[in-house]
Design a protein around this motif. Structure first.
Motif, mmCIF file in Angstrom:
data_model
loop_
_atom_site.group_PDB
_atom_site.id
_atom_site.type_symbol
_atom_site.label_atom_id
_atom_site.label_comp_id
_atom_site.label_asym_id
_atom_site.label_seq_id
_atom_site.Cartn_x
_atom_site.Cartn_y
_atom_site.Cartn_z
ATOM 1 N N UNK A 33 64.052 -6.924 -1.902
ATOM 2 C CA UNK A 33 64.023 -5.862 -0.949
ATOM 3 C C UNK A 33 62.934 -4.739 -1.431
ATOM 4 N N UNK A 34 63.059 -4.501 -2.579
ATOM 5 C CA UNK A 34 62.166 -3.385 -3.117
ATOM 6 C C UNK A 34 61.053 -3.604 -2.927
ATOM 7 N N UNK A 35 60.463 -4.747 -3.358
ATOM 8 C CA UNK A 35 59.068 -5.306 -3.374
ATOM 9 C C UNK A 35 58.337 -5.283 -1.918
ATOM 10 N N UNK A 36 59.090 -5.934 -1.073
ATOM 11 C CA UNK A 36 58.514 -6.109 0.335
ATOM 12 C C UNK A 36 58.467 -4.608 0.916
ATOM 13 N N UNK A 39 55.716 -2.843 -0.458
ATOM 14 C CA UNK A 39 54.364 -3.354 0.314
ATOM 15 C C UNK A 39 54.264 -2.707 1.569
ATOM 16 N N UNK A 40 55.267 -2.810 2.412
ATOM 17 C CA UNK A 40 55.162 -2.457 3.946
ATOM 18 C C UNK A 40 54.941 -0.825 3.659
ATOM 19 N N UNK A 41 55.336 -0.245 2.863
ATOM 20 C CA UNK A 41 54.899 1.457 2.586
ATOM 21 C C UNK A 41 53.659 1.562 2.484
ATOM 22 N N UNK A 42 53.287 0.935 1.438
ATOM 23 C CA UNK A 42 51.597 0.958 1.208
ATOM 24 C C UNK A 42 50.866 0.606 2.150
ATOM 25 N N UNK A 43 51.164 -0.486 2.904
ATOM 26 C CA UNK A 43 50.390 -0.941 4.027
ATOM 27 C C UNK A 43 50.270 0.451 4.991
ATOM 28 N N UNK A 158 57.879 7.349 7.347
ATOM 29 C CA UNK A 158 57.179 5.921 7.306
ATOM 30 C C UNK A 158 58.203 4.581 7.180
ATOM 31 N N UNK A 159 59.477 5.010 7.137
ATOM 32 C CA UNK A 159 60.523 3.967 6.932
ATOM 33 C C UNK A 159 60.765 3.523 8.252
ATOM 34 N N UNK A 160 60.130 2.423 8.449
ATOM 35 C CA UNK A 160 60.321 1.515 9.705
ATOM 36 C C UNK A 160 61.839 0.890 9.448
ATOM 37 N N UNK A 161 62.125 0.341 10.708
ATOM 38 C CA UNK A 161 63.246 -0.433 10.820
ATOM 39 C C UNK A 161 63.283 -1.390 9.900
#
Length: 338
Positions: A33-36, A39-43, A158-161
């Motif tokens: 959960x934390x890694x993905x 990753x999504x935040x950086x993207x 930036x926190x998406x669903x």
């Protein structure tokens, strides 16, 4: 110290450094959960980012958003791709672990990389290998810490669903769905915000708790009926599963997840352990209740492991029978004979 960490990470993100995210072996819900989520935040910030897992990921987590983005270092093609990516990395984010030595070959590549290292982790006794370190055992989950980092960066928009789902899921698995004694006011504060961002608690609970296949449920029943043992006056419950028994039920990686917690349903049990014979070693999981039985130290001293006060893991290179004997002897340090 934390402000220095935030300033450093803020600059790395702003400069859109080529980023790699790495977590521990056999990643659990919090690690994934934390890694993905990171990753999504950086993207979302325009960074080139990749996520590498040291080992294959359990299929019971394949419902997580962006699961397919994970690169397994354990696979031949994955190792080749990961090695190439690490050679080009400018920053390596180390999430939910604090000792690169435990990553074996992947850890050597990370240690030898000139990329800046960033650690976000809540386990005890961190190694000093990162340029920027956020290590705090007061946090229940690394997912909780990742949220706090994003919040301190003033980037919660930036926190998406999908990110909310990942962070909420990791917090759930590391707090026992907010039942363990590591459930703090901040955990519930973060959880409420993630719900506002779109995380669905019923869906996440269903995917984590109610996706057993028949053979997994049969294995749990077999262990609880035939393999469960009590010792230390009923204060300790443990299960020893041999490779032959595991093979009999055709278990896949991750199918025994959560079994170690079941004996707590027995009144009076203060500590549980699950031993599984895997190849040439016996993998061990320890759990405890309250604030007197330190599973982290127990695992470090006797089973080459570690983790949290109430939850830790380790390994043994002895036979199953010898491992059991070692365990019973080691228990005398926690429950001295009267």
């Amino acid at each position: 110290m934390f402000q220095e960490f935030i300033s450093g990470v803020s600059q790395l993100v702003a400069e859109k450094k080529r980023s790699v995210i790495v977590t521990h072996r056999q990643p659990d819900g919090d690690a994934m959960g934390s890694s993905l989520a990171w990753w999504a935040f950086l993207k979302s910030e325009g960074c080139e980012a990749h996520f590498i897992s040291p080992t294959e990921i359990t299929r019971n987590l394949d419902w997580l958003p962006f699961f397919s983005e994970a690169i397994s270092f354990e696979q031949k093609e994955g190792k080749k791709k990961a090695t190439e990516i690490l050679a080009q990395a400018e920053v390596i984010y180390c999430l939910d672990f604090n000792a690169i030595s435990r990553l074996e070959e992947l850890g050597t590549l990370i240690a030898n990389s000139s990329a800046a290292k960033v650690m976000i982790d809540h386990h005890r006794e961190p190694e000093s290998f990162a340029a920027f370190t956020f290590s705090d055992i007061r946090f229940a989950a690394t997912c909780e810490m990742v949220f706090d980092v994003i919040e301190k960066l003033s980037k919660t928009d930036k926190i998406s669903k999908e990110i909310a789902t990942l962070l909420y899921a990791g917090m759930c698995t590391d707090t026992g769905f907010f039942q363990f004694n590591n459930t703090s006011p901040n955990v519930l504060r973060v959880a409420s915000i993630l719900l506002e961002k779109g995380a669905q608690p019923d869906y996440i609970s269903e995917m984590v708790n109610n996706i057993f296949h028949e053979r997994r449920l049969n294995f749990f029943g077999f262990c609880l009926d035939k393999k469960l043992k009590l010792t230390c006056g009923g204060k300790v419950a443990y299960i020893m599963a041999s490779a032959k028994e595991i093979k009999r039920f055709h278990l896949q990686n991750g199918d025994s997840e959560g079994l170690v917690n079941y004996p707590f349903k027995i009144k009076g049990v203060e500590m549980t352990a699950y031993f599984s014979e895997e190849g040439e070693k016996v993998k061990v999981s320890f759990r405890s209740r309250g604030n007197t039985l330190d599973m982290n130290q127990f695992a470090r001293i006797f089973f080459e492991g570690g983790g949290h006060f109430n939850a830790s893991g380790g390994k043994s290179f002895l036979s199953v029978e010898e491992t059991e004997a070692k365990f019973l002897e080691a228990l005398e340090t926690l429950f001295p004979k009267q």
